[in-house]
Design an enzyme around this catalytic site. Structure first.
Site, PDB file in Angstrom:
ATOM      1  CG  HIS A  46      -5.884  -2.234   8.471  1.00 32.13           C
ATOM      2  ND1 HIS A  46      -5.889  -0.901   8.827  1.00 32.13           N
ATOM      3  CD2 HIS A  46      -4.599  -2.625   8.670  1.00 32.13           C
ATOM      4  CE1 HIS A  46      -4.684  -0.534   9.200  1.00 32.13           C
ATOM      5  NE2 HIS A  46      -3.884  -1.558   9.116  1.00 32.13           N
TER       6      HIS A  46
ATOM      7  CG  ASP B 101      -0.327  -0.569   2.468  1.00 32.88           C
ATOM      8  OD1 ASP B 101       0.922  -0.533   2.571  1.00 32.88           O
ATOM      9  OD2 ASP B 101      -1.055  -1.050   3.340  1.00 32.88           O
TER      10      ASP B 101
ATOM     11  CD  GLU C 287      -8.480   1.157   7.378  1.00 33.84           C
ATOM     12  OE1 GLU C 287      -8.530   0.190   8.172  1.00 33.84           O
ATOM     13  OE2 GLU C 287      -7.686   2.102   7.529  1.00 33.84           O
TER      14      GLU C 287
HETATM   15  C1  F6R Z   1       1.363  -1.608   6.000  1.00 32.71           C
HETATM   16  C2  F6R Z   1       0.111  -2.331   6.079  1.00 32.71           C
HETATM   17  C3  F6R Z   1      -0.704  -2.331   7.331  1.00 32.71           C
HETATM   18  C4  F6R Z   1       0.119  -2.679   8.579  1.00 32.71           C
HETATM   19  C5  F6R Z   1      -0.766  -2.615   9.818  1.00 32.71           C
HETATM   20  C6  F6R Z   1       0.024  -2.879  11.087  1.00 32.71           C
HETATM   21  O1  F6R Z   1       1.925  -1.746   4.713  1.00 32.71           O
HETATM   22  O2  F6R Z   1      -0.278  -2.901   5.119  1.00 32.71           O
HETATM   23  O3  F6R Z   1      -1.750  -3.263   7.200  1.00 32.71           O
HETATM   24  O4  F6R Z   1       0.670  -3.949   8.442  1.00 32.71           O
HETATM   25  O5  F6R Z   1      -1.350  -1.349   9.910  1.00 32.71           O
HETATM   26  O6  F6R Z   1       0.964  -1.883  11.269  1.00 32.71           O
HETATM   27  P1  F6R Z   1       2.098  -2.004  12.394  1.00 32.71           P
HETATM   28  O7  F6R Z   1       2.932  -3.161  12.002  1.00 32.71           O
HETATM   29  O8  F6R Z   1       2.855  -0.714  12.312  1.00 32.71           O
HETATM   30  O9  F6R Z   1       1.390  -2.216  13.677  1.00 32.71           O
END
Ligand code: F6R
Length: 270
Positions: free
Chosen positions: A143, A72, A148
Protein backbone atom coordinates in the site's frame (compact mmCIF):
# COMPACT_ATOMS: atom_id res chain seq x y z
CA UNK A 1 11.71 5.93 -11.69
CA UNK A 2 15.14 6.31 -10.19
CA UNK A 3 16.02 3.66 -7.61
CA UNK A 4 18.77 4.54 -5.15
CA UNK A 5 20.06 1.75 -2.93
CA UNK A 6 21.75 3.27 0.11
CA UNK A 7 24.16 1.55 2.48
CA UNK A 8 22.20 2.18 5.68
CA UNK A 9 19.25 4.00 7.25
CA UNK A 10 21.22 7.22 7.78
CA UNK A 11 22.13 7.33 4.09
CA UNK A 12 18.51 6.61 3.06
CA UNK A 13 17.43 9.61 5.16
CA UNK A 14 20.20 11.88 3.87
CA UNK A 15 19.66 11.11 0.18
CA UNK A 16 15.87 11.28 0.39
CA UNK A 17 16.10 14.63 2.20
CA UNK A 18 18.46 16.00 -0.46
CA UNK A 19 15.94 15.00 -3.13
CA UNK A 20 13.03 16.58 -1.25
CA UNK A 21 15.02 19.77 -0.59
CA UNK A 22 15.93 20.01 -4.25
CA UNK A 23 12.27 19.60 -5.23
CA UNK A 24 11.28 22.34 -2.77
CA UNK A 25 13.88 24.74 -4.14
CA UNK A 26 12.92 24.14 -7.76
CA UNK A 27 9.21 24.44 -6.92
CA UNK A 28 9.83 27.86 -5.38
CA UNK A 29 11.94 28.96 -8.34
CA UNK A 30 9.41 27.71 -10.88
CA UNK A 31 6.20 28.87 -9.22
CA UNK A 32 7.49 31.85 -7.23
CA UNK A 33 5.72 30.71 -4.05
CA UNK A 34 6.71 28.49 -1.09
CA UNK A 35 6.57 24.75 -1.82
CA UNK A 36 3.66 22.42 -1.13
CA UNK A 37 4.71 19.12 0.43
CA UNK A 38 2.89 15.85 0.93
CA UNK A 39 3.73 14.07 4.17
CA UNK A 40 3.66 10.39 5.10
CA UNK A 41 3.59 9.22 8.70
CA UNK A 42 4.97 5.90 9.99
CA UNK A 43 8.58 4.98 10.80
CA UNK A 44 10.12 5.20 7.33
CA UNK A 45 10.28 9.00 6.84
CA UNK A 46 11.35 9.95 10.39
CA UNK A 47 15.05 10.13 9.49
CA UNK A 48 14.18 12.16 6.40
CA UNK A 49 12.24 14.67 8.51
CA UNK A 50 15.18 14.91 10.93
CA UNK A 51 17.51 15.61 7.97
CA UNK A 52 15.17 18.32 6.65
CA UNK A 53 15.16 19.87 10.13
CA UNK A 54 18.98 19.91 10.11
CA UNK A 55 18.97 21.56 6.67
CA UNK A 56 16.65 24.29 7.98
CA UNK A 57 19.05 24.85 10.86
CA UNK A 58 22.15 25.10 8.64
CA UNK A 59 20.32 27.36 6.16
CA UNK A 60 20.46 25.02 3.14
CA UNK A 61 16.65 24.78 3.06
CA UNK A 62 13.96 27.40 3.51
CA UNK A 63 10.39 26.27 4.18
CA UNK A 64 8.98 29.63 5.26
CA UNK A 65 5.35 29.75 4.14
CA UNK A 66 5.38 26.13 2.95
CA UNK A 67 2.13 24.15 3.00
CA UNK A 68 1.62 20.46 3.64
CA UNK A 69 -0.93 17.70 3.17
CA UNK A 70 -0.80 14.46 5.16
CA UNK A 71 -1.50 11.25 3.27
CA UNK A 72 -4.00 9.68 5.62
CA UNK A 73 -5.65 9.51 9.04
CA UNK A 74 -7.31 6.86 11.17
CA UNK A 75 -11.04 7.11 11.71
CA UNK A 76 -12.27 7.23 15.28
CA UNK A 77 -9.21 7.90 17.45
CA UNK A 78 -10.10 10.56 20.00
CA UNK A 79 -8.85 14.07 19.19
CA UNK A 80 -5.35 14.45 20.64
CA UNK A 81 -4.64 10.68 20.67
CA UNK A 82 -0.84 10.42 20.34
CA UNK A 83 -1.10 7.93 17.45
CA UNK A 84 -3.66 9.92 15.48
CA UNK A 85 -1.86 11.18 12.40
CA UNK A 86 -2.85 14.73 13.29
CA UNK A 87 -0.68 14.36 16.40
CA UNK A 88 2.09 12.42 14.64
CA UNK A 89 2.33 15.09 11.94
CA UNK A 90 2.34 17.87 14.55
CA UNK A 91 5.12 16.13 16.53
CA UNK A 92 7.33 14.88 13.71
CA UNK A 93 6.72 17.38 10.92
CA UNK A 94 4.93 20.65 11.67
CA UNK A 95 6.85 21.59 14.82
CA UNK A 96 10.36 20.39 13.87
CA UNK A 97 10.08 21.98 10.41
CA UNK A 98 8.64 25.20 11.85
CA UNK A 99 5.61 25.09 9.55
CA UNK A 100 2.53 27.21 10.18
CA UNK A 101 -0.09 24.70 11.47
CA UNK A 102 -2.73 26.64 9.53
CA UNK A 103 -1.04 25.49 6.31
CA UNK A 104 -0.66 21.82 7.30
CA UNK A 105 -3.74 19.81 6.40
CA UNK A 106 -4.62 16.47 7.97
CA UNK A 107 -7.89 14.71 7.19
CA UNK A 108 -10.33 14.83 10.11
CA UNK A 109 -10.85 11.25 11.28
CA UNK A 110 -13.73 12.29 13.51
CA UNK A 111 -15.74 14.14 10.90
CA UNK A 112 -19.45 13.36 10.86
CA UNK A 113 -19.28 13.96 7.10
CA UNK A 114 -16.29 11.86 5.94
CA UNK A 115 -17.12 12.15 2.23
CA UNK A 116 -17.43 15.93 2.50
CA UNK A 117 -14.15 16.03 4.43
CA UNK A 118 -12.43 14.08 1.66
CA UNK A 119 -13.90 16.29 -1.09
CA UNK A 120 -12.79 19.47 0.73
CA UNK A 121 -9.30 18.01 1.20
CA UNK A 122 -9.01 17.38 -2.55
CA UNK A 123 -10.17 20.96 -3.18
CA UNK A 124 -7.62 22.32 -0.68
CA UNK A 125 -4.82 20.60 -2.62
CA UNK A 126 -6.09 22.20 -5.83
CA UNK A 127 -6.39 25.60 -4.12
CA UNK A 128 -2.77 25.30 -2.95
CA UNK A 129 -1.68 24.76 -6.56
CA UNK A 130 -1.06 21.01 -6.20
CA UNK A 131 1.61 19.09 -4.31
CA UNK A 132 5.19 19.81 -5.43
CA UNK A 133 6.78 16.86 -3.68
CA UNK A 134 4.98 13.94 -2.07
CA UNK A 135 6.87 11.85 0.51
CA UNK A 136 5.65 8.24 0.73
CA UNK A 137 6.50 5.01 2.51
CA UNK A 138 5.28 1.58 1.44
CA UNK A 139 3.32 -0.97 3.43
CA UNK A 140 4.49 -4.60 3.56
CA UNK A 141 1.41 -5.39 1.45
CA UNK A 142 2.30 -2.78 -1.18
CA UNK A 143 0.00 0.00 0.00
CA UNK A 144 0.87 3.68 -0.33
CA UNK A 145 -1.09 6.07 1.80
CA UNK A 146 -3.68 3.65 3.10
CA UNK A 147 -4.61 2.48 -0.39
CA UNK A 148 -4.82 -1.21 0.35
CA UNK A 149 -4.53 -3.94 -2.32
CA UNK A 150 -7.60 -3.80 -4.53
CA UNK A 151 -7.70 0.03 -4.56
CA UNK A 152 -8.51 1.64 -7.87
CA UNK A 153 -5.40 3.08 -9.48
CA UNK A 154 -7.47 6.22 -10.21
CA UNK A 155 -8.91 6.54 -6.68
CA UNK A 156 -9.32 9.91 -4.97
CA UNK A 157 -9.32 10.80 -1.27
CA UNK A 158 -11.87 8.58 0.46
CA UNK A 159 -12.69 6.37 3.45
CA UNK A 160 -11.01 2.96 3.37
CA UNK A 161 -11.04 -0.24 5.43
CA UNK A 162 -7.57 -1.10 6.69
CA UNK A 163 -6.17 -4.50 5.67
CA UNK A 164 -5.59 -6.87 8.58
CA UNK A 165 -1.89 -7.01 7.64
CA UNK A 166 -1.69 -3.22 8.00
CA UNK A 167 -3.46 -3.28 11.36
CA UNK A 168 -1.03 -5.94 12.59
CA UNK A 169 1.98 -4.03 11.25
CA UNK A 170 0.77 -0.86 13.00
CA UNK A 171 -0.04 -2.63 16.24
CA UNK A 172 3.46 -1.65 17.42
CA UNK A 173 2.22 1.91 17.89
CA UNK A 174 -0.67 0.79 20.14
CA UNK A 175 -1.05 -1.34 23.28
CA UNK A 176 -3.06 -4.07 21.52
CA UNK A 177 -4.46 -5.01 18.12
CA UNK A 178 -7.96 -4.17 19.34
CA UNK A 179 -6.90 -0.54 19.72
CA UNK A 180 -5.80 -0.24 16.08
CA UNK A 181 -8.63 1.38 14.12
CA UNK A 182 -10.26 -0.62 11.34
CA UNK A 183 -11.12 2.38 9.17
CA UNK A 184 -9.25 5.36 7.80
CA UNK A 185 -9.37 8.25 5.37
CA UNK A 186 -6.66 8.30 2.72
CA UNK A 187 -5.54 10.26 -0.28
CA UNK A 188 -6.30 8.13 -3.34
CA UNK A 189 -3.75 6.70 -5.73
CA UNK A 190 -4.93 9.20 -8.33
CA UNK A 191 -4.45 12.00 -5.79
CA UNK A 192 -0.91 10.85 -4.98
CA UNK A 193 -0.12 10.52 -8.70
CA UNK A 194 -1.08 14.18 -9.23
CA UNK A 195 1.96 15.30 -7.19
CA UNK A 196 4.64 16.79 -9.43
CA UNK A 197 7.35 14.71 -7.79
CA UNK A 198 7.29 11.70 -5.45
CA UNK A 199 10.02 10.53 -3.08
CA UNK A 200 9.67 7.11 -1.46
CA UNK A 201 11.68 5.78 1.47
CA UNK A 202 11.68 2.07 2.44
CA UNK A 203 13.87 0.08 4.78
CA UNK A 204 14.12 -3.48 6.05
CA UNK A 205 13.55 -7.00 4.76
CA UNK A 206 9.84 -6.86 5.60
CA UNK A 207 9.49 -4.34 2.74
CA UNK A 208 11.59 -6.35 0.24
CA UNK A 209 8.73 -8.27 -1.36
CA UNK A 210 6.53 -5.18 -1.72
CA UNK A 211 9.43 -3.19 -3.20
CA UNK A 212 10.14 -5.93 -5.75
CA UNK A 213 6.47 -6.14 -6.77
CA UNK A 214 6.23 -2.35 -7.00
CA UNK A 215 9.29 -2.02 -9.24
CA UNK A 216 9.38 -5.27 -11.19
CA UNK A 217 5.83 -6.56 -11.15
CA UNK A 218 2.94 -5.54 -13.37
CA UNK A 219 1.08 -2.30 -12.65
CA UNK A 220 -1.80 -3.73 -10.70
CA UNK A 221 -4.16 -2.88 -7.87
CA UNK A 222 -2.86 -6.03 -6.13
CA UNK A 223 0.28 -3.95 -5.43
CA UNK A 224 -1.05 -0.36 -5.22
CA UNK A 225 2.48 1.14 -5.13
CA UNK A 226 3.11 -0.28 -8.62
CA UNK A 227 1.08 2.66 -9.97
CA UNK A 228 4.23 4.73 -9.36
CA UNK A 229 5.72 3.05 -12.44
CA UNK A 230 3.44 5.39 -14.40
CA UNK A 231 4.63 8.61 -12.72
CA UNK A 232 7.26 10.63 -14.60
CA UNK A 233 9.22 11.86 -11.57
CA UNK A 234 9.70 9.32 -8.78
CA UNK A 235 12.77 8.62 -6.66
CA UNK A 236 12.81 5.44 -4.57
CA UNK A 237 15.44 5.51 -1.81
CA UNK A 238 15.85 2.13 -0.09
CA UNK A 239 18.38 0.25 1.98
CA UNK A 240 20.10 -3.04 1.06
CA UNK A 241 17.51 -5.07 2.97
CA UNK A 242 14.54 -3.52 1.20
CA UNK A 243 16.38 -4.07 -2.13
CA UNK A 244 17.17 -7.72 -1.35
CA UNK A 245 14.43 -9.20 -3.57
CA UNK A 246 15.12 -6.96 -6.59
CA UNK A 247 16.49 -8.79 -9.63
CA UNK A 248 17.65 -5.38 -10.91
CA UNK A 249 19.49 -4.31 -7.73
CA UNK A 250 22.97 -4.51 -9.30
CA UNK A 251 21.84 -2.40 -12.24
CA UNK A 252 20.51 0.30 -9.90
CA UNK A 253 23.73 0.28 -7.88
CA UNK A 254 25.84 0.60 -11.02
CA UNK A 255 23.64 3.38 -12.45
CA UNK A 256 24.03 5.36 -9.23
CA UNK A 257 27.79 4.86 -8.98
CA UNK A 258 28.40 5.73 -12.63
CA UNK A 259 26.05 8.70 -12.77
CA UNK A 260 27.70 11.64 -14.56
CA UNK A 261 28.48 14.64 -12.39
CA UNK A 262 25.79 16.84 -13.97
CA UNK A 263 23.13 14.34 -12.91
CA UNK A 264 24.33 14.09 -9.28
CA UNK A 265 21.35 15.63 -7.49
CA UNK A 266 22.89 14.47 -4.21
CA UNK A 267 25.48 17.24 -4.47
CA UNK A 268 24.38 20.12 -2.29
CA UNK A 269 22.69 22.95 -4.20
CA UNK A 270 22.48 20.92 -7.40
C1 F6R B 1 1.46 6.54 6.48
C2 F6R B 1 1.25 5.85 5.23
C3 F6R B 1 1.62 4.41 5.07
C4 F6R B 1 3.05 4.10 5.54
C5 F6R B 1 3.34 2.62 5.38
C6 F6R B 1 4.72 2.25 5.91
O1 F6R B 1 1.01 7.87 6.39
O2 F6R B 1 0.75 6.43 4.34
O3 F6R B 1 1.50 4.05 3.71
O4 F6R B 1 3.96 4.85 4.80
O5 F6R B 1 2.38 1.88 6.09
O6 F6R B 1 4.78 2.49 7.27
P1 F6R B 1 6.17 2.42 8.06
O7 F6R B 1 7.00 3.51 7.51
O8 F6R B 1 5.80 2.66 9.49
O9 F6R B 1 6.73 1.08 7.79
Amino acid sequence: MEVVIAANAAEVARLAALRVARACRSATTRRGIPPVLGFATGSSPLGLYAELTAMLEDGSLDLAGAAGFALDEYIGLPKGHPESYAEVIRRTVTEPLGLDPAYVHVLDGNSDDPLGTCARFEQAIIDAGGVDVQIVGIGANGHIGFNEPGSSLASRTRPMTLAERTRKDNQRFFDSLDEVPTQCLTQGLGTIMDAREIVMVAKGTNKAEAVAKMLEGPVSSSCPASVLQLHPNVTIVIDDDAASRLSTAEHHRMAWTNKPEWMRWDRLNH
